[in-house]
Write a protein that holds these residues in place. Structure first.
Motif, short mmCIF file in Angstrom:
data_model
loop_
_atom_site.label_atom_id
_atom_site.label_comp_id
_atom_site.label_asym_id
_atom_site.label_seq_id
_atom_site.Cartn_x
_atom_site.Cartn_y
_atom_site.Cartn_z
N ASP A 99 -18.47 90.47 7.57
CA ASP A 99 -17.83 89.54 6.65
C ASP A 99 -18.78 88.45 6.15
O ASP A 99 -18.37 87.58 5.39
CB ASP A 99 -16.64 88.86 7.32
CG ASP A 99 -15.55 89.85 7.72
OD1 ASP A 99 -15.45 90.90 7.06
OD2 ASP A 99 -14.83 89.57 8.68
N LEU A 100 -20.03 88.50 6.58
CA LEU A 100 -20.96 87.43 6.23
C LEU A 100 -21.17 87.33 4.72
O LEU A 100 -21.19 86.23 4.18
CB LEU A 100 -22.30 87.61 6.95
CG LEU A 100 -23.35 86.54 6.66
CD1 LEU A 100 -22.82 85.15 7.01
CD2 LEU A 100 -24.63 86.85 7.41
N ASP A 101 -21.31 88.45 4.05
CA ASP A 101 -21.53 88.41 2.60
C ASP A 101 -20.36 87.75 1.89
O ASP A 101 -20.55 86.93 0.99
CB ASP A 101 -21.81 89.80 2.03
CG ASP A 101 -20.71 90.78 2.32
OD1 ASP A 101 -20.15 90.75 3.44
OD2 ASP A 101 -20.40 91.61 1.44
N ASP A 102 -19.13 88.07 2.31
CA ASP A 102 -17.95 87.43 1.71
C ASP A 102 -17.95 85.92 1.97
O ASP A 102 -17.59 85.14 1.10
CB ASP A 102 -16.66 88.04 2.24
CG ASP A 102 -16.44 89.45 1.72
OD1 ASP A 102 -16.93 89.78 0.63
OD2 ASP A 102 -15.76 90.23 2.43
N ALA A 103 -18.35 85.52 3.18
CA ALA A 103 -18.39 84.10 3.52
C ALA A 103 -19.43 83.37 2.67
O ALA A 103 -19.17 82.25 2.19
CB ALA A 103 -18.70 83.91 5.00
N ILE A 104 -20.58 83.99 2.46
CA ILE A 104 -21.62 83.37 1.62
C ILE A 104 -21.15 83.26 0.18
O ILE A 104 -21.27 82.21 -0.44
CB ILE A 104 -22.93 84.19 1.69
CG1 ILE A 104 -23.54 84.10 3.10
CG2 ILE A 104 -23.94 83.72 0.64
CD1 ILE A 104 -24.66 85.10 3.35
N LEU A 105 -20.59 84.35 -0.35
CA LEU A 105 -20.10 84.34 -1.73
C LEU A 105 -18.98 83.32 -1.91
O LEU A 105 -18.94 82.60 -2.92
CB LEU A 105 -19.64 85.73 -2.14
CG LEU A 105 -20.75 86.77 -2.30
CD1 LEU A 105 -20.16 88.17 -2.41
CD2 LEU A 105 -21.62 86.45 -3.50
N SER A 106 -18.08 83.24 -0.95
CA SER A 106 -16.98 82.28 -1.03
C SER A 106 -17.50 80.85 -1.02
O SER A 106 -17.06 80.02 -1.82
CB SER A 106 -16.02 82.51 0.15
OG SER A 106 -15.02 81.55 0.16
N ALA A 107 -18.43 80.55 -0.12
CA ALA A 107 -18.99 79.20 -0.06
C ALA A 107 -19.74 78.86 -1.34
O ALA A 107 -19.60 77.76 -1.88
CB ALA A 107 -19.92 79.06 1.15
N ALA A 108 -20.53 79.79 -1.84
CA ALA A 108 -21.29 79.55 -3.07
C ALA A 108 -20.34 79.28 -4.24
O ALA A 108 -20.59 78.39 -5.06
CB ALA A 108 -22.20 80.73 -3.38
N ASP A 109 -19.25 80.03 -4.30
CA ASP A 109 -18.27 79.83 -5.37
C ASP A 109 -17.54 78.50 -5.20
O ASP A 109 -17.42 77.72 -6.14
CB ASP A 109 -17.28 81.00 -5.37
CG ASP A 109 -16.27 80.89 -6.49
OD1 ASP A 109 -16.68 80.71 -7.66
OD2 ASP A 109 -15.05 80.97 -6.20
N ALA A 135 -27.90 91.21 1.95
CA ALA A 135 -28.73 90.91 0.78
C ALA A 135 -28.31 91.74 -0.43
O ALA A 135 -28.19 91.22 -1.54
CB ALA A 135 -30.20 91.16 1.10
N GLN A 136 -28.07 93.02 -0.22
CA GLN A 136 -27.66 93.89 -1.33
C GLN A 136 -26.33 93.44 -1.92
O GLN A 136 -26.18 93.34 -3.14
CB GLN A 136 -27.56 95.33 -0.87
CG GLN A 136 -27.16 96.27 -2.00
CD GLN A 136 -27.03 97.70 -1.54
OE1 GLN A 136 -27.13 97.99 -0.35
NE2 GLN A 136 -26.82 98.60 -2.46
N ARG A 137 -25.37 93.13 -1.06
CA ARG A 137 -24.06 92.73 -1.57
C ARG A 137 -24.11 91.39 -2.31
O ARG A 137 -23.42 91.20 -3.30
CB ARG A 137 -23.05 92.70 -0.42
CG ARG A 137 -22.73 94.13 0.06
CD ARG A 137 -21.57 94.15 1.03
NE ARG A 137 -21.87 93.50 2.29
CZ ARG A 137 -22.31 94.13 3.38
NH1 ARG A 137 -22.53 95.41 3.36
NH2 ARG A 137 -22.52 93.47 4.50
N ILE A 138 -24.96 90.47 -1.84
CA ILE A 138 -25.10 89.20 -2.55
C ILE A 138 -25.75 89.44 -3.90
O ILE A 138 -25.30 88.92 -4.93
CB ILE A 138 -25.93 88.18 -1.72
CG1 ILE A 138 -25.26 87.88 -0.38
CG2 ILE A 138 -26.18 86.91 -2.52
CD1 ILE A 138 -23.88 87.28 -0.46
N LEU A 139 -26.81 90.24 -3.93
CA LEU A 139 -27.48 90.56 -5.20
C LEU A 139 -26.52 91.18 -6.20
O LEU A 139 -26.55 90.87 -7.40
CB LEU A 139 -28.66 91.50 -4.97
CG LEU A 139 -29.91 90.86 -4.41
CD1 LEU A 139 -30.88 91.93 -3.91
CD2 LEU A 139 -30.60 90.00 -5.47
N LEU A 140 -25.66 92.06 -5.74
CA LEU A 140 -24.75 92.77 -6.64
C LEU A 140 -23.53 91.94 -7.05
O LEU A 140 -22.97 92.16 -8.12
CB LEU A 140 -24.27 94.07 -5.98
CG LEU A 140 -25.35 95.13 -5.77
CD1 LEU A 140 -24.78 96.30 -4.97
CD2 LEU A 140 -25.91 95.61 -7.10
#
Length: 151
Positions: A99-109, A135-140
């Protein structure tokens, strides 16, 4: 760049990434957010270790809340790398590895970040075509600039 999110962990690659992100943010006059995370399992291990040390040393640690411990690590890490700079905001999360990618994307948003800095894993020549995992999921999925520093 107005606000950048830099994902940190206690490694030399993350130390270098934070220093680079801070230099970029300072040059652009941008805000910097340090994003630290831990898993529930790692948090539980830290708490168990502290409880063991408390018994052996007959002492008490004031903070055993996983989020507060992660926040303390992040503040100390940021202070150690770029100095005691109160302008760096600290965001923490306790997330499962998947779930780390979702947490990063959520915080960034949520924080209106337009740039994300993170460390990626080195891959074999074949694997380099696909960054993999977070990294891939954040990039995409991130709608902004992404800087990936390879370990």
């Amino acid at each position: 760049m107005d606000r950048a999110l830099v994902v940190i962990d206690d490694t030399e690659s993350h130390r270098q990434l934070l220093a680079e992100a801070a230099a970029f943010a300072q040059a652009d006059g941008a805000d910097l957010v340090a994003f630290a995370w831990t898993t529930p399992e790692a948090a539980e291990e830290r708490i168990d270790a502290l409880e063991w040390v408390e018994k052996v040393e007959r002492t008490t640690y004031e903070e055993t809340d996983p989020d507060a411990m992660t926040r303390q690590f992040a503040r100390e890490f940021v202070d150690d790398v770029i100095g005691d700079d109160g302008d760096v905001r600290i965001e923490t999360v306790i997330a499962e590895d998947g779930d780390l990618d979702d947490a990063i994307l959520s915080a960034a948003d949520r924080l209106d970040c337009d740039h994300v800095f993170l460390v990626g894993r080195k891959r074999s020549p074949t694997g380099k075509a696909i960054f993999g995992d977070v990294a891939q999921r954040i990039l995409l999925n991130f709608d902004g600039l992404v800087t990936v520093r390879m370990r």
